[in-house]
Every structure is written in C-alpha cells, then in structure tokens.
Design an enzyme around this catalytic site. Structure first.
Site, short mmCIF file in Angstrom:
data_model
loop_
_atom_site.label_atom_id
_atom_site.label_comp_id
_atom_site.label_asym_id
_atom_site.label_seq_id
_atom_site.Cartn_x
_atom_site.Cartn_y
_atom_site.Cartn_z
N CYS A 1 -3.37 2.38 8.03
CA CYS A 1 -2.31 1.63 7.37
C CYS A 1 -2.60 0.14 7.40
O CYS A 1 -2.90 -0.42 8.44
CB CYS A 1 -1.02 1.95 8.12
SG CYS A 1 0.30 0.83 7.86
N CYS B 1 2.66 -5.21 16.39
CA CYS B 1 2.07 -4.17 17.25
C CYS B 1 0.57 -4.45 17.41
O CYS B 1 -0.12 -4.76 16.43
CB CYS B 1 2.29 -2.79 16.66
SG CYS B 1 4.03 -2.40 16.46
N CYS C 1 -2.22 -2.67 15.11
CA CYS C 1 -1.89 -2.48 13.69
C CYS C 1 -2.46 -3.57 12.80
O CYS C 1 -2.34 -4.76 13.10
CB CYS C 1 -0.37 -2.45 13.56
SG CYS C 1 0.19 -2.34 11.87
N CYS D 1 3.09 8.26 1.49
CA CYS D 1 3.51 7.32 2.54
C CYS D 1 3.70 5.97 1.87
O CYS D 1 2.80 5.46 1.22
CB CYS D 1 2.42 7.26 3.61
SG CYS D 1 2.76 6.01 4.87
N GLU E 1 0.82 -1.21 0.00
CA GLU E 1 0.00 0.00 0.00
C GLU E 1 0.85 1.26 0.00
O GLU E 1 1.91 1.29 0.61
CB GLU E 1 -0.79 0.06 1.31
CG GLU E 1 -1.94 -0.85 1.38
CD GLU E 1 -2.70 -0.64 2.67
OE1 GLU E 1 -3.41 -1.56 3.06
OE2 GLU E 1 -2.57 0.43 3.30
N CYS F 1 4.46 -7.57 8.06
CA CYS F 1 5.39 -7.07 9.08
C CYS F 1 5.43 -8.08 10.22
O CYS F 1 4.43 -8.70 10.54
CB CYS F 1 4.90 -5.72 9.61
SG CYS F 1 6.04 -4.99 10.81
#
Ligand code: SF4
Length: 345
Positions: free
Chosen positions: A337, A120, A123, A109, A96, A116
């Site tokens: 995100c 977190c 997220c 961005c 993205e 990932c």
C-alpha cells in the site's frame, strides 16, 4: 469538500441532496433517480446519460462535477491478475486502489485520503504526511472506475488503502451510505470492510451507525510497548483502551472483529509473542489476519520468514483463534500500500 472545480460535486451527495439539487435546476425530482443510477453505473460524462433531455444534460454539465477520476497508471500482475491503479485527482494529487481476485469474488481496496498523518513506522503511505481528505465522490469513484475497467461490478470493498478512514469520517460515512443505496450501486454492507489503525471515537460511532459493515483493526503488536514503537496513534489511543473499545464493539454489534497483524522479522513474529497475543485477545470475538510484511525501501524492516509466519499462525490456532495468512498478491508489481503513490511524491 475539496478539489479544484467550483461546480457542485454531485457524486458526494446523498440521494435526497441530489433531489434538492435537481429541483434547484428547475427539473422534476424524479430526474434525480436517473442521474443517481447513471452515476453509479460509472459514466464519465453527462452526455452518456442518454435518457435525460439534452437541455438538462447541458445544464448539469455547467453546474455539476461528476468527480470521475483519471487513471494515471495501471499495473497488472502476471502472476495472479492483481490490478493496481494510480488515479489522478483534479488538483494533481494521487490515490491508489487495488483489485484483487479471490475465489469468492473480486475485492477492491480503496483509499480515503491523499497521504496519511498517522505515521505508522512500517507504512509507505504516510511519506509526505496528509495532503487532504478525499471527498465521498472520490472515494466512491475508485469503486466505479475499477468496476468500469473490469466490465462488471466488484463484489467486495475493503477500505484499507492509503489514509485512515476514521480521520475522514464524514466523507467515509457518505460514501458508505451511497454505495449501499439500492437506487445506485446497491452493495450490501456485509460486503464492505473498513480498517482503522485504532481511532477510538471513530470505532464507537461506527458501531452505532454502520453495525453491519465489518470492522478491521490494525493491531500489529501483542503488547503496548511494541505497538507504541510501530504506531504513534498508540500515544493518543493506548493499547489497553483499544482492546476495551473492541470488546464493547463486539458486545454492541454482535459482530466479529478482524485484527490485522503485519509480521515483521524480529519485531513481532516470535512464538512467544503469538502466545502473548492469544492471551491479550482472550474473550474478543475475532478473526486474526496475519500479513507477511511487504518490504518498503528505507524503513529498516524485513518480512518475517515463512516458517515463523506458519509457527505464529499455529500458536494462535492452538489457542482457539481463527487465524489466516493473507495470500501475497501482486508480488511482481508495487504490491505494498502506498508504493505506487510514493513514486509520485
Ligand atoms: S498504515 Fe494506514 S494508518 Fe498507518 S500510516 Fe499507513 S495508511 Fe496511515
């Protein structure tokens, strides 16, 4: 380097590597400058490199991969013009990028990994874990593809999308060197921000290698206990050590750090916690970027109420900090995100 094609990924090469590659194809070195220029203009095929001899273009098409991303979907906010791109990689993965319009220019961005592994708690990007690192060319092409789509170069880049940049340091650093190279896109280092969740060796190396690029640290907590609850990286790189490294970073680079702080209802958004944060960051040259949490389905968190956000900001300002609240952009599209990509995995 990753991706399906066996061809040489020339957008991931530095200028000097490209020169050597061009020579290996039996061409003169100066042709590398032309290819480099075209690539950074965002062309999607060698055919478009019209000042190259046809035979050389054909040779390139056989041997080299331009790593041009395909746009899978594009969402445009009717409220503020934010554009959210989902790009498809050659191996079927998705990344993205988001283009945000500010009074001081357009900011894109970008992502550095497909997925990932930092985990977190708040997220959406880490659902499904880390699939793979992006190549330097795939990181760069997000900027080029968005610029091409806008019909002009983007003004600023923030490396804050999906992935932890310092978990893919080598490709990040190639990307930074290439986007900055005046023979190509020529973006000033000062127009770039890289955000880390707190990989300490990465911060130390970054201070040495890219002292002009702005560093942002995702802090999100006024103390170790809350950070530990929200961010598993705290087990490897504890809160106190992170602050110590931040202090050293400022001393070495003379640059202000941006601390990112997502405000989550009832977790880290009280005025007392704002006081605690003010005490914790004492002596560190910094800017605090407060981010109202963008709700992610199934995560069990909700956004801090607007009056709590205001109060939190006031407490920090009263303590002498520059604290801003990030304007909510793209609230009518999949703004947070990783949300767009999460729908695909
Ligand atoms: S917030 Fe950043 S570092 Fe944390 S899981 Fe999401 S993408 Fe990874």
């Amino acid at each position: 380097m990753n991706g399906k094609s066996d061809k040489t990924k020339i957008k991931s090469m530095t200028f000097e590597e490209l020169e050597a590659f061009v020579e290996s194809l039996g061409e003169k070195k100066f042709r590398a400058k032309q290819v480099f220029e075209w690539m950074h203009k965002g062309v999607r095929s060698f055919e478009e490199m019209t000042n190259l001899p046809k035979a050389f273009r054909e040779k390139l098409a056989e041997a080299a991969d331009l790593e041009a991303l395909e746009t899978e979907t594009l969402q445009v906010s009717k409220k503020d013009g934010t554009r959210k791109y989902l790009f498809r990689l050659p191996d079927g993965q998705f990344v993205e990028s988001v283009l945000m319009k500010y009074s001081y220019g357009n900011t894109v961005c970008i992502s550095t990994q497909a997925g990932c592994r930092m985990g977190c708690a708040f997220c959406a990007s880490c659902e499904g874990g880390l699939i793979r690192n992006l190549t330097a060319g795939e990181i760069l092409d997000q900027v080029l593809a968005v610029s091409r789509d806008m019909g002009r170069k983007v003004d600023h880049v923030v490396v804050m999308g999906v992935g932890e940049p310092f978990d893919n340091y080598e490709n990040l650093s190639r990307f930074l060197a290439n986007i900055h190279d005046p023979r190509g896109f020529g973006m000033s280092f000062r127009s770039i921000t890289v955000s880390t969740c707190g990989i300490l060796p990465g911060i130390e190396r970054f201070a040495d290698e890219f002292p002009q690029v702005t560093l942002a640290i995702s802090l999100h907590a006024p103390n170790a206990q809350i950070r530990g609850r929200l961010m598993p990286v705290d087990r490897t790189y504890p809160y106190e050590k992170l602050l110590e490294t931040a202090r050293k970073y400022v001393k070495k680079t003379n640059k202000r750090i941006t601390f990112e702080y997502i405000l989550i209802d009832g977790v880290n958004d009280s005025p007392q916690q704002a006081e605690e944060l003010a005490g914790t960051l004492k002596g560190i040259l910094c800017h605090i970027n407060l981010i109202p949490f963008n709700e992610v389905l199934g995560r069990g968190f909700s956004s801090a109420r607007p009056e709590r956000v205001r109060r939190f900001q006031e407490v920090l300002q009263k303590n002498g900090y520059e604290a801003t609240v990030r304007r909510e952009l793209g609230s009518d599209i999949d703004g947070a995100c990783g949300q767009l990509r999460a729908k695909k995995i």
